[in-house]
Design an enzyme around this catalytic site. Sequence first.
Site, PDB file in Angstrom:
ATOM      1  N   ILE A  15      -4.350  -7.617  -0.686  1.00 17.49           N
ATOM      2  CA  ILE A  15      -3.607  -8.873  -0.761  1.00 17.49           C
ATOM      3  C   ILE A  15      -4.231  -9.913   0.166  1.00 17.49           C
ATOM      4  O   ILE A  15      -4.431 -11.056  -0.205  1.00 17.49           O
ATOM      5  CB  ILE A  15      -2.117  -8.660  -0.366  1.00 17.49           C
ATOM      6  CG1 ILE A  15      -1.468  -7.599  -1.280  1.00 17.49           C
ATOM      7  CG2 ILE A  15      -1.361  -9.978  -0.423  1.00 17.49           C
ATOM      8  CD1 ILE A  15      -1.348  -7.989  -2.727  1.00 17.49           C
ATOM      9  N   CYS A  58       0.825  -1.194   0.000  1.00 20.96           N
ATOM     10  CA  CYS A  58       0.000   0.000   0.000  1.00 20.96           C
ATOM     11  C   CYS A  58       0.862   1.249   0.000  1.00 20.96           C
ATOM     12  O   CYS A  58       2.089   1.188  -0.062  1.00 20.96           O
ATOM     13  CB  CYS A  58      -0.913   0.015   1.235  1.00 20.96           C
ATOM     14  SG  CYS A  58      -1.920  -1.480   1.414  1.00 20.96           S
ATOM     15  N   ASN A  95       1.675  -0.041   5.434  1.00 19.92           N
ATOM     16  CA  ASN A  95       2.169  -0.472   4.130  1.00 19.92           C
ATOM     17  C   ASN A  95       3.072  -1.665   4.344  1.00 19.92           C
ATOM     18  O   ASN A  95       4.075  -1.558   5.047  1.00 19.92           O
ATOM     19  CB  ASN A  95       2.948   0.674   3.467  1.00 19.92           C
ATOM     20  CG  ASN A  95       3.727   0.214   2.242  1.00 19.92           C
ATOM     21  OD1 ASN A  95       3.339  -0.726   1.561  1.00 19.92           O
ATOM     22  ND2 ASN A  95       4.843   0.872   1.975  1.00 19.92           N
ATOM     23  N   GLU A 132       3.665  -6.203   4.658  1.00 24.68           N
ATOM     24  CA  GLU A 132       3.134  -7.516   5.048  1.00 24.68           C
ATOM     25  C   GLU A 132       3.858  -7.981   6.306  1.00 24.68           C
ATOM     26  O   GLU A 132       5.080  -7.845   6.416  1.00 24.68           O
ATOM     27  CB  GLU A 132       3.376  -8.559   3.945  1.00 24.68           C
ATOM     28  CG  GLU A 132       2.702  -8.268   2.613  1.00 24.68           C
ATOM     29  CD  GLU A 132       1.198  -8.414   2.653  1.00 24.68           C
ATOM     30  OE1 GLU A 132       0.678  -9.039   3.600  1.00 24.68           O
ATOM     31  OE2 GLU A 132       0.534  -7.907   1.736  1.00 24.68           O
ATOM     32  N   ASP A 142      -3.297  -8.691   8.670  1.00 21.43           N
ATOM     33  CA  ASP A 142      -2.155  -8.487   9.555  1.00 21.43           C
ATOM     34  C   ASP A 142      -2.199  -7.093  10.188  1.00 21.43           C
ATOM     35  O   ASP A 142      -1.634  -6.865  11.262  1.00 21.43           O
ATOM     36  CB  ASP A 142      -0.835  -8.700   8.809  1.00 21.43           C
ATOM     37  CG  ASP A 142      -0.763  -7.998   7.465  1.00 21.43           C
ATOM     38  OD1 ASP A 142      -1.745  -7.338   7.073  1.00 21.43           O
ATOM     39  OD2 ASP A 142       0.276  -8.117   6.790  1.00 21.43           O
ATOM     40  N   ARG A 153      -4.849   1.427  -0.801  1.00 27.08           N
ATOM     41  CA  ARG A 153      -4.782  -0.010  -0.551  1.00 27.08           C
ATOM     42  C   ARG A 153      -4.592  -0.834  -1.819  1.00 27.08           C
ATOM     43  O   ARG A 153      -5.292  -0.641  -2.810  1.00 27.08           O
ATOM     44  CB  ARG A 153      -6.069  -0.486   0.142  1.00 27.08           C
ATOM     45  CG  ARG A 153      -6.011  -1.963   0.534  1.00 27.08           C
ATOM     46  CD  ARG A 153      -7.312  -2.461   1.130  1.00 27.08           C
ATOM     47  NE  ARG A 153      -7.177  -3.862   1.542  1.00 27.08           N
ATOM     48  CZ  ARG A 153      -8.184  -4.678   1.803  1.00 27.08           C
ATOM     49  NH1 ARG A 153      -9.427  -4.233   1.717  1.00 27.08           N
ATOM     50  NH2 ARG A 153      -7.972  -5.933   2.162  1.00 27.08           N
TER      51      ARG A 153
END
Length: 626
Positions: A52, A2, A75, A77, A100, A49
């Site tokens: 994912i 993101c 932003n 993972e 997450d 966004r």
Amino acid sequence: MCGIAGFSLFDYQEGNTTTLEAMGQAIYHRGPDASGTYLDEKIGLCHRRLSILDLTEAGNQPMYSADGKLVIVFNGEIYNFLELRAELEQQGVTFKSHTDTEVILALYAREGVQCLEKLNGMFAFALWDISKQELFIARDRLGKKPLYYYSQDGRFAFGSEIKAILALDNIPREIRLDAVYDFFAYQYVPDPKSIFKHIHKLPPAHYMVLNKNGFSIHEYWDLSFKNTSHQSEETHKTQLKALLEKVTKQRMVSDVPLGAFLSGGVDSSGVVAMMAEASDNPVKTCTIGFDDKAFNEADFAREIAEKYKTEHHEYTVHQNVAERLEHIVSFFDEPFADPSLVPTFFVSELARKAVTVALAGDGGDEMFAGYEKYTTDDIENRLRNKFPEPLRKKLFPTLANVAGILPGSVGRKGKSLLNSLSHDPAMGFYITNSMMTDKMWSSLVKPDVAAQLKDYHPSQYTIDAYNKADGPDHLSKILYTDIKTYMTGDILVKVDRMSMAHSLEVRAPILDYQVAEFAASVPSTQKYRNGEKKYLLKEVFKPFIPDSLLYRKKMGFSTPLDEWFRGELKATTEALILKPNAGLHSIFSELKISSIWNEHQSNTKDHGIVLWSMLMFEMWYERYAA
């Protein structure tokens, strides 16, 4: 993946929701799937966004904690979020989404800034604690995700890219001359600087706390080489294989199509092999090639694709770079000149047609000593140790000048070697790997610019990193230096910007911080052995990759620069760097620029690297500084 941005209203009445939307629109490419804003009396946040995980609206941001006291824009993972979520659920926490992002909120609510110690991933986030009236901004350990901030006279703003900050009114664009010098030496602007005087990078493994009293920056992690493991090589191989399998599998968690970059090199081939072992379906692989066989690795990539029966996609970069170069470069909002940005852009474009997430082999060379320059440096350091320091410092500079008279690459390499040997290891490493020599800089730079920079030299960035390294030997120190400088400032920036240009998320298993810590603990003799680079990693990958690929000479993601400037890029470059009002002319002498251009065109000398840096600077200048 993101884009995030925001501003403070503590001391300066910055803007409103419309302003936040403009900041988000500037980085639309980072997240085209959804957008959101948050604004109260003290803080404004915005988010773009790229969906994912949890593709529903429950995953949209800004996201609030269950009690409404925390709000976050994130932003990246978090690869261990499922384990963290399970731990939190055992403590009584309930979750509304499968993201997450919500895990970060819950973890912060319990542990505050110490939550960073438990997060494993690539990230940059801003978390507003409404009760404390504090903004908590953090960046991942190795710097995979970017974070810039602006601070001047009580104004504060931040963003995933500089262009988000520039979307605000009246942001000064005063250029830092020392950052310009850095750029021509390294081909990038090293953190914590940016090309603009009042815009800075939050360094990797750092966090910032902002409140009514201002802000403070803190380091929360560093890579240490001092705790060398004494276990056997066979044990290290077993441990590394298991670790790589684990982190690769973690990065295959996705609610959208996933694939891999495949260059045909050791690292990307190894990652694809492990993906294939972990997947029930064929892995989607993407490769870029060149018409020029000297730069083309597509055949090697195809060999791996056939071995693992991947769903393989190829694209050849024909002579069509000039028509798209301005668009490609526009995604860098400060000067950036690693030429491999071109194939990285095209492989990202190709991958995005098939997948939304791609795994890559980045990190293997820095963690396990894979670059050719480590061989060069090993030779240099062995020679350096054979001569007394007073002799090296007095005699070798003179010999270097003599070597410089010799024609072609022999003269260039001889001069560079002798110059490097006359200095200590840290400065020698800088000299060997800098992209513009001191002599070239001095011949080009205008007298007034030189006068302003008389007390500054870019080598300090390399030397500071080398001196901070705690490794037991020289190789450990230069690996640390590259991880903290070249990898962070060049490799990861290139991959982030070129993948995000296509709204593509790239994940790098070898860049897991656990792999980095493991590699740092392995003795240097198991990383670089008798001239064999990446020894231990190759031993791990040996069952998966044919020897013909495993031990071939490294090519890298290279581009035919010298030929481009005498062919396809000739007209474009000439029109930009030789025009009377070029921004480059505020730094360099017009006469000297013309001189090296003419030398290159007449085949008297090859100046491809320097000309490329000039072209990249001018393309940046026209868009962002003029």
